[in-house]
Design an enzyme around this catalytic site. Structure first.
Site, PDB file in Angstrom:
ATOM      1  N   GLY A  68     -17.765  -4.460  62.186  1.00  0.00           N
ATOM      2  CA  GLY A  68     -18.363  -3.212  62.647  1.00  0.00           C
ATOM      3  C   GLY A  68     -19.765  -3.440  63.161  1.00  0.00           C
ATOM      4  O   GLY A  68     -20.256  -4.569  63.165  1.00  0.00           O
ATOM      5  N   GLU A  84     -16.575  -3.761  69.449  1.00  0.00           N
ATOM      6  CA  GLU A  84     -16.468  -4.574  68.234  1.00  0.00           C
ATOM      7  C   GLU A  84     -15.154  -5.346  68.203  1.00  0.00           C
ATOM      8  O   GLU A  84     -15.115  -6.529  67.855  1.00  0.00           O
ATOM      9  CB  GLU A  84     -16.546  -3.684  66.987  1.00  0.00           C
ATOM     10  CG  GLU A  84     -17.897  -3.020  66.765  1.00  0.00           C
ATOM     11  CD  GLU A  84     -18.993  -4.042  66.471  1.00  0.00           C
ATOM     12  OE1 GLU A  84     -18.664  -5.125  65.936  1.00  0.00           O
ATOM     13  OE2 GLU A  84     -20.160  -3.769  66.794  1.00  0.00           O
ATOM     14  N   GLU A  88     -14.603  -9.516  68.234  1.00  0.00           N
ATOM     15  CA  GLU A  88     -13.968 -10.264  67.149  1.00  0.00           C
ATOM     16  C   GLU A  88     -12.673 -10.935  67.565  1.00  0.00           C
ATOM     17  O   GLU A  88     -12.306 -11.975  67.041  1.00  0.00           O
ATOM     18  CB  GLU A  88     -13.699  -9.343  65.951  1.00  0.00           C
ATOM     19  CG  GLU A  88     -14.955  -8.761  65.326  1.00  0.00           C
ATOM     20  CD  GLU A  88     -15.914  -9.840  64.831  1.00  0.00           C
ATOM     21  OE1 GLU A  88     -15.454 -10.946  64.494  1.00  0.00           O
ATOM     22  OE2 GLU A  88     -17.127  -9.574  64.799  1.00  0.00           O
ATOM     23  N   PRO A 105     -23.993   9.452  50.435  1.00  0.00           N
ATOM     24  CA  PRO A 105     -25.388   9.056  50.626  1.00  0.00           C
ATOM     25  C   PRO A 105     -25.736   7.695  50.030  1.00  0.00           C
ATOM     26  O   PRO A 105     -26.644   7.010  50.517  1.00  0.00           O
ATOM     27  CB  PRO A 105     -26.172  10.153  49.883  1.00  0.00           C
ATOM     28  CG  PRO A 105     -25.216  11.257  49.664  1.00  0.00           C
ATOM     29  CD  PRO A 105     -23.853  10.656  49.631  1.00  0.00           C
ATOM     30  N   ASP A 106     -25.008   7.267  48.990  1.00  0.00           N
ATOM     31  CA  ASP A 106     -25.450   6.082  48.251  1.00  0.00           C
ATOM     32  C   ASP A 106     -24.624   4.837  48.563  1.00  0.00           C
ATOM     33  O   ASP A 106     -24.645   3.871  47.827  1.00  0.00           O
ATOM     34  CB  ASP A 106     -25.355   6.365  46.749  1.00  0.00           C
ATOM     35  CG  ASP A 106     -23.929   6.739  46.359  1.00  0.00           C
ATOM     36  OD1 ASP A 106     -23.105   7.000  47.277  1.00  0.00           O
ATOM     37  OD2 ASP A 106     -23.630   6.777  45.154  1.00  0.00           O
ATOM     38  N   GLU A 137     -18.023 -16.007  60.550  1.00  0.00           N
ATOM     39  CA  GLU A 137     -16.727 -16.488  60.092  1.00  0.00           C
ATOM     40  C   GLU A 137     -15.770 -15.311  59.960  1.00  0.00           C
ATOM     41  O   GLU A 137     -16.055 -14.330  59.273  1.00  0.00           O
ATOM     42  CB  GLU A 137     -16.894 -17.175  58.736  1.00  0.00           C
ATOM     43  CG  GLU A 137     -15.607 -17.740  58.189  1.00  0.00           C
ATOM     44  CD  GLU A 137     -15.779 -18.261  56.771  1.00  0.00           C
ATOM     45  OE1 GLU A 137     -14.791 -18.702  56.190  1.00  0.00           O
ATOM     46  OE2 GLU A 137     -16.921 -18.213  56.245  1.00  0.00           O
TER      47      GLU A 137
END
Lengths: 251, 251
Positions: A68, A84, A88, A105-106, A137
């Site tokens: 991401g 993205e 990849e 939020p956390d 990797e």
DNA sequence: ACAAAAGTGTTGAGAGTACACCCATGC
DNA sequence: GCATGGGTGTACTCTCAACACTTTTGT
């Protein structure tokens, strides 16, 4: 789906200054069907796998994570997801769908990050063995045997698998995981691997494929050699109807 | 669902400084079933409606929009959605689900705004006639007769309706739009209004509700007076199974 | 008695399921 | 011939859908 499931974007968060507003990231769950062991060529024992990258920075340094990055200011969310994906895998023109937006939020110990997640289905025959352009990797992992993951990326994968299972049952996305031409047994195996349901009756599966008003595949006239009688190759019919009406809980 | 569908948050964007990162907003599509004409009390002709607010500022000043606002730094996305919902309707403990995240770069003429949308189902009997605490003008509008909308909010409503129609067919969310007790005819009307399909057979509808292994409602013993024979009131069974296996496109 | 709305029974077509069977190829 | 895997037929059950019918209330 509750919003208590949270997640994190990947690398390079240190580039984003701490501000008084959330940061927005896009994470992409990349699915492919690959052989369990790397020696077989006709895919007898398939496996549902996801592409993960190993984090090179703290937090969660050394752990695996969903690829991401951050959304550019003039870039749509889907464009960011496709960027993205191309970085990849090197693959473009892939089936991609928005999955969910995780925003507790956390979830990131550094700053507030809201992650818009997508999931992609890529055909294994399009994949370069090692197309990751970055120095990061990257490796394929079985969905049925995942390593410990950074942030709450395990919850994202759980949700992606659930969504894929729903989707495959009422729409024709399974073809996105196969090459252009395939045998009916290979198609059946796609369903069995994804649904983790190894009890699909061959005869009934074929009947449903060719039922009146539901002809989604057509024979090509070519054949693939197998251990026994050769199997006819089929292709997806472009004009097939792609969704089926759901069985109603109560009409 | 392509990401080319874009949307906008509501009012008060001027408070948000222009920065080098997207702003994140939450918009909530609030559905309820309400009588078409405000005089009837037993809801014979139901209508599927959404709550909209009239914008007081540019851009799109004076146009109708989906209620929404910005996400607080220490607030989860769902909390932000519930806060908006409570501000507009005064209702808490409501069924709410994330819908989609709209993020095209050009959807807001002022700055980049990414909108995480939710949709809510509220029972009409819980609604105050005018619970909008703000000075903003809010009003219910029929989903089948919408006014011109600000930003790309028409696309959000299209998508929300599509999702509601899918959801109602394979899960038991319809009850969220009804009071605790209801007649089977009222439940049938919920389906008919949302699916816009006025051809549901009464007998078959009831049979499916009470089919073995699918008992989602139970009689209360109370009755409601109607124009003819009184109708028994039912309630939702708490232990009912809430989702049904989808009909497979091809197993 | 009649209208209105609730509630039930019957029946045939089609879909789902289990399982036995036949067919084409390599050795 | 035999093993291996592809491909089909049959028969039973269950769901779906259409529609006619019965029941209970108010006027």
């Amino acid at each position: 789906m509750k919003d208590t499931i949270t997640t994190q974007p990947t690398e390079a968060l240190e580039k984003a200054p701490v501000r008084d507003h959330p940061t927005v990231a896009v994470d992409v769950v990349i699915f492919a069907l690959r052989a369990k062991s790397p020696e077989l060529d006709h895919p007898t024992d398939l496996d549902l796998q996801v592409l993960l990258i190993r984090r090179g920075t703290e937090p969660f340094k050394g752990m695996w994570a969903i690829p991401g990055g951050f959304v550019g200011l003039d870039e749509s969310l889907e464009d960011a997801a496709r960027r993205e994906l191309a970085e990849e895998t090197g693959v473009t023109d892939v089936w991609l769908e928005q999955l969910y937006t995780f925003g507790a939020p956390d979830r990131d110990p550094r700053t507030r990050v809201i992650s818009v997640t997508y999931y992609a289905l890529v055909s294994a025959d399009l994949l370069d063995p090692h197309a990751g352009s970055d120095a990061t990797e990257a490796a394929w992992h079985s969905m049925y045997n995942l390593p410990p993951l950074a942030f709450d990326h395990d919850a994202i994968l759980d949700y992606a698998l659930q969504r894929l299972r729903y989707k495959i049952e009422y729409s024709a996305v399974a073809f996105q995981l196969l090459p252009e031409e395939f045998t009916l047994r290979e198609l059946q195996e796609v369903y069995m691997v994804i649904l983790n349901d190894y009890e699909l009756d061959k005869a009934n599966f074929r009947k449903k494929l060719q039922r009146e008003g539901n002809e989604v595949v057509e024979p090509t006239g070519r054949f693939r050699e197998t251990g026994g009688r050769p199997a006819e190759l089929y292709r997806f019919r472009e004009d097939a109807k792609l969704e089926i009406k759901a069985r109603r809980l109560f009409p």
